[in-house]
Design a protein around this motif. Structure first.
Motif, short mmCIF file in Angstrom:
data_model
loop_
_atom_site.label_atom_id
_atom_site.label_comp_id
_atom_site.label_asym_id
_atom_site.label_seq_id
_atom_site.Cartn_x
_atom_site.Cartn_y
_atom_site.Cartn_z
N LEU A 19 48.56 -11.26 36.44
CA LEU A 19 47.28 -10.66 37.07
C LEU A 19 45.87 -12.37 37.49
CD1 LEU A 19 46.72 -7.81 35.06
CD2 LEU A 19 48.30 -7.66 36.74
N THR A 20 45.47 -11.65 38.50
CA THR A 20 44.84 -12.89 38.80
C THR A 20 43.52 -12.24 37.93
OG1 THR A 20 43.58 -11.47 39.70
CG2 THR A 20 45.39 -13.00 40.93
N ALA A 21 42.07 -13.55 37.90
CA ALA A 21 41.16 -13.05 36.17
C ALA A 21 40.81 -11.78 36.81
CB ALA A 21 41.07 -14.55 36.47
N GLU A 22 41.05 -12.27 38.06
CA GLU A 22 39.38 -10.99 38.92
C GLU A 22 40.52 -9.75 38.75
OE1 GLU A 22 37.11 -9.94 43.68
OE2 GLU A 22 39.60 -11.09 43.25
N ALA A 23 41.85 -9.62 38.87
CA ALA A 23 42.45 -8.86 38.28
C ALA A 23 42.43 -8.21 37.40
CB ALA A 23 44.05 -8.66 38.98
N GLU A 35 46.03 2.85 31.65
CA GLU A 35 46.63 3.73 31.93
C GLU A 35 46.19 3.55 33.36
OE1 GLU A 35 45.75 8.52 33.13
OE2 GLU A 35 45.10 7.86 31.72
N THR A 36 45.18 2.69 34.15
CA THR A 36 45.24 2.32 35.56
C THR A 36 46.43 0.77 35.13
OG1 THR A 36 42.63 2.50 35.50
CG2 THR A 36 43.45 1.38 36.88
N LEU A 37 46.31 0.42 35.04
CA LEU A 37 47.49 -0.67 35.14
C LEU A 37 49.17 -0.50 35.52
CD1 LEU A 37 48.40 -4.05 35.05
CD2 LEU A 37 48.57 -3.19 32.10
N ARG A 38 49.09 1.19 34.65
CA ARG A 38 50.62 1.10 34.69
C ARG A 38 50.42 2.18 36.36
NH1 ARG A 38 49.97 2.55 29.20
NH2 ARG A 38 48.43 4.35 29.32
N VAL A 51 56.27 -8.31 45.23
CA VAL A 51 54.82 -8.91 44.85
C VAL A 51 55.25 -9.91 43.28
CG1 VAL A 51 52.46 -7.84 43.80
CG2 VAL A 51 53.43 -7.90 46.13
N ILE A 52 54.49 -10.69 42.68
CA ILE A 52 55.12 -10.45 40.82
C ILE A 52 53.37 -10.67 40.82
CG2 ILE A 52 57.22 -10.78 41.26
CD1 ILE A 52 56.73 -14.82 41.42
N VAL A 53 52.35 -11.94 41.28
CA VAL A 53 51.50 -12.09 41.40
C VAL A 53 50.58 -11.55 41.54
CG1 VAL A 53 49.30 -14.21 41.01
CG2 VAL A 53 51.84 -14.29 40.77
N VAL A 54 49.27 -10.04 40.59
CA VAL A 54 49.08 -8.95 41.64
C VAL A 54 47.63 -9.60 41.11
CG1 VAL A 54 47.36 -6.53 40.72
CG2 VAL A 54 50.38 -7.23 39.88
N SER A 56 43.48 -7.95 43.77
CA SER A 56 42.61 -8.12 43.70
C SER A 56 42.62 -6.45 44.93
CB SER A 56 41.59 -8.22 44.04
OG SER A 56 41.18 -9.19 45.29
N ASN A 57 43.28 -7.49 45.91
CA ASN A 57 43.58 -6.79 47.06
C ASN A 57 45.12 -5.90 47.12
OD1 ASN A 57 42.03 -8.54 49.69
ND2 ASN A 57 43.29 -10.46 48.94
N HIS A 58 45.90 -6.18 46.14
CA HIS A 58 46.89 -5.46 45.37
C HIS A 58 46.25 -3.53 44.86
CE1 HIS A 58 48.63 -8.95 45.28
NE2 HIS A 58 50.23 -8.48 46.60
N ILE A 59 45.05 -4.41 44.33
CA ILE A 59 44.44 -3.10 43.19
C ILE A 59 43.94 -2.46 44.59
CG2 ILE A 59 42.57 -2.93 41.83
CD1 ILE A 59 43.44 -5.45 39.98
N MET A 60 43.08 -3.15 45.48
CA MET A 60 43.05 -2.14 46.38
C MET A 60 43.03 -1.50 47.35
SD MET A 60 39.27 -2.06 47.36
CE MET A 60 38.84 -2.54 48.65
N GLU A 61 44.91 -1.45 47.67
CA GLU A 61 46.06 -1.08 48.14
C GLU A 61 45.96 -0.02 47.01
OE1 GLU A 61 50.52 -2.29 49.22
OE2 GLU A 61 49.20 -3.58 49.78
N VAL A 62 46.56 -0.20 45.54
CA VAL A 62 47.19 0.99 44.57
C VAL A 62 45.91 1.79 44.73
CG1 VAL A 62 47.59 1.52 42.63
CG2 VAL A 62 48.62 -0.22 44.15
N GLY A 63 44.84 1.89 45.14
CA GLY A 63 43.39 2.90 45.08
C GLY A 63 43.24 3.79 46.05
N LEU A 64 44.33 4.03 47.09
CA LEU A 64 44.38 4.27 47.91
C LEU A 64 45.34 5.40 47.37
CD1 LEU A 64 43.01 5.79 50.36
CD2 LEU A 64 44.29 4.22 51.74
#
Length: 493
Positions: A19-23, A35-38, A51-54, A56-64
């Motif tokens: 995970l990046t520091a921002e993630a 639970e969010t991480l899971r 993907v192996i490095v997560v 903030s862009n991946h988190i935005m993608e998962v958000g939807l």
């Protein structure tokens, strides 16, 4: 806080992710960080295995993608500053506001199906492939391969094959799809009678064998927005069924309390509510309905709706569409609510009344609102779909509408459809949001950049729903950020 960050990082590493520091900061700020991480890891495993490095862009993608959750990862990235100057922007295509009349003659039906075929043919032709006509393929030499655009008339299952009877504007023909091709069989099992599709065939001994089938569908990447979309929110609801003894007034009051909370950062940005039909339970809709009614006249039911909607803050634009329980003609396309009932509602506030279906442009976002009567037919015909597992299959059902590019692909079953000169149920313009109701099971997700919504209901389980094993999602609303198209499913229990 440091211990929480350590747990987040360690769990991600155990699953093979950095995970990046921002993630990490984003995840630990959530209500339920682990639970969010899971949620994020489950999505990446199935949809983004590379993907192996997560970040903030991946988190935005998962958000939807994880819209079934009661909160959204992407919500924390929404700006919370108050809106400065804002004026509503709503456009409704006039063709969805008319009250269509027919005579019922054969010519009307012929013209209707011709319109359906030609519209969907035009969509398929944008794929850039070379298509042939049936009459020419029948004359082609043995061994030749061709691609057709056809309407499916009948599907018959044999021991070793599935027979498809299809037609285009030149002729009809029977196609043979061998069952030994399991992937092809799976695709064909999902085909619906009367839908328009593409078929690749090969001619062997004067028989046309199916090599592949494909839907009109939407491109993987298609969205482009002209101009700047302001960060305003829209609330999507449906199926109040006011007048029923099973209407949950208490949950509706919770919803109103939320809408009236001036300190809620989400509420501050809500500017629109769209109701996708069935605002009342109606009278005489099904046998012995009177036993389940609190108000036994439509006038009484409408008067109660007027009181309930009067408490919605006046600065919110309220757009009302139609469903099969509302007092209008039952066949699609349905016109807006008749004037005699509009007058009852307009005693206390203003509304925008639209038909069903309707394409509305709100703040440069295209929202296709459809009550969803044909979802019953699709549930009946799709393999493995049923009301008892609709909470798991509703996504599959809604995706079928987009893949077929038609709101009611099956003609002549449970859904009455008027043979209008133009088939208004074809999804010509790809919507940013498809908002449905009718089946009372809430869902919010995404398919090829189209936000798919079923906004649930405000009515407890009915006797019919109990018989078929359908568990309704009661007291739900879907909140959409029109700028980012992030989605939150809110429950007012």
């Amino acid at each position: 806080m440091e211990l929480l960050r350590k747990k987040i990082v360690e769990e991600a590493l155990r699953e093979g992710y950095n995970l990046t520091a921002e993630a990490v900061s984003i995840i630990e700020s959530q209500q339920k960080p682990l639970e969010t991480l899971r949620h994020i890891i489950n999505y990446l495993k199935t949809s983004r295995p590379e993907v192996i490095v997560v970040d903030s862009n991946h988190i935005m993608e998962v958000g939807l993608k994880t819209a079934e959750a009661e909160y959204m990862v992407s919500d924390i990235m929404i700006e919370k500053e108050p809106l400065e100057e804002w004026a509503p922007k709503i456009e409704v295509d006039d063709k969805f506001l008319k009250n269509y009349k027919i005579e019922g003659n054969i010519t009307e039906f012929q013209n209707y199906f011709k319109s359906r075929y030609m519209k969907l043919k035009s969509i398929l032709e944008k794929r850039g492939e070379s298509f042939s006509k049936i009459i020419d393929v029948l004359k082609s030499p043995k061994g030749s391969e061709s691609t057709l655009i056809v309407m499916l008339l009948e599907k018959t299952e044999k021991e070793q094959s599935i027979i498809l009877q299809v037609e285009d504007e030149t002729s009809t023909v029977k196609l043979v799809a061998p069952k030994k091709d399991s992937e092809l069989t799976r695709k064909i099992e999902r085909l619906l009678v009367d839908q328009v599709l593409g078929v690749r065939v090969v001619k062997i001994d004067n028989v046309l064998f199916v090599k592949d089938v494909f839907m009109p569908d939407v491109p993987l990447k298609w969205r482009s927005v002209n101009g700047e979309v302001p960060e305003v929110y829209i609330v999507l609801i449906s199926d109040l069924h006011v007048g029923s003894r099973k209407f949950r007034r208490d949950l509706w009051e919770n919803f109103l309390d939320w809408l009236s909370n001036p300190r809620d950062p989400e509420v501050k940005r809500i500017r629109y509510i769209i109701v996708a039909g069935d605002i009342v339970d109606g009278v005489g809709i099904f046998p012995k309905q009177d036993r389940e009614l609190e108000y036994t006249s439509v006038i009484q039911q409408m008067e109660e709706v007027a009181k309930l909607f009067s408490e919605v803050p006046k600065e919110i634009k309220l757009i009302i569409s139609i469903g099969n329980h509302d007092p209008v003609v039952k066949a699609l396309p349905q016109p807006p609510l008749p004037k005699r009932y509009r007058k009852i509602l307009e005693k206390y506030r203003e509304y925008i009344f639209v038909g069903n279906p309707v394409l509305i442009r709100v703040e440069d976002r295209k929202i296709l609102v459809y009550h969803g009567q044909s979802l019953d037919d699709i549930i009946q015909y799709l393999p493995n779909a049923s009301y008892s597992i609709l909470d798991r299959e509703i996504r599959n059902v809604l995706e079928t509408l987009i893949q077929c590019r038609h709101l009611a692909p099956i003609y002549g079953e449970n859904t009455p459809i008027l043979p209008t000169p133009e088939d208004l149920l074809v999804i010509e313009d790809i919507p940013d949001i498809l908002h449905t109701g009718h089946v009372h099971v809430a869902y919010a997700g995404n398919y090829r950049d189209v936000v798919l919504v079923n906004s649930g209901t405000w009515q407890e389980q009915t006797s019919y729903q109990k018989e078929v094993g359908l568990e309704p999602t009661v007291g739900t609303a879907v909140l959409v950020n029109l700028k980012t198209l992030s989605v939150k499913l809110k429950k007012f229990t």
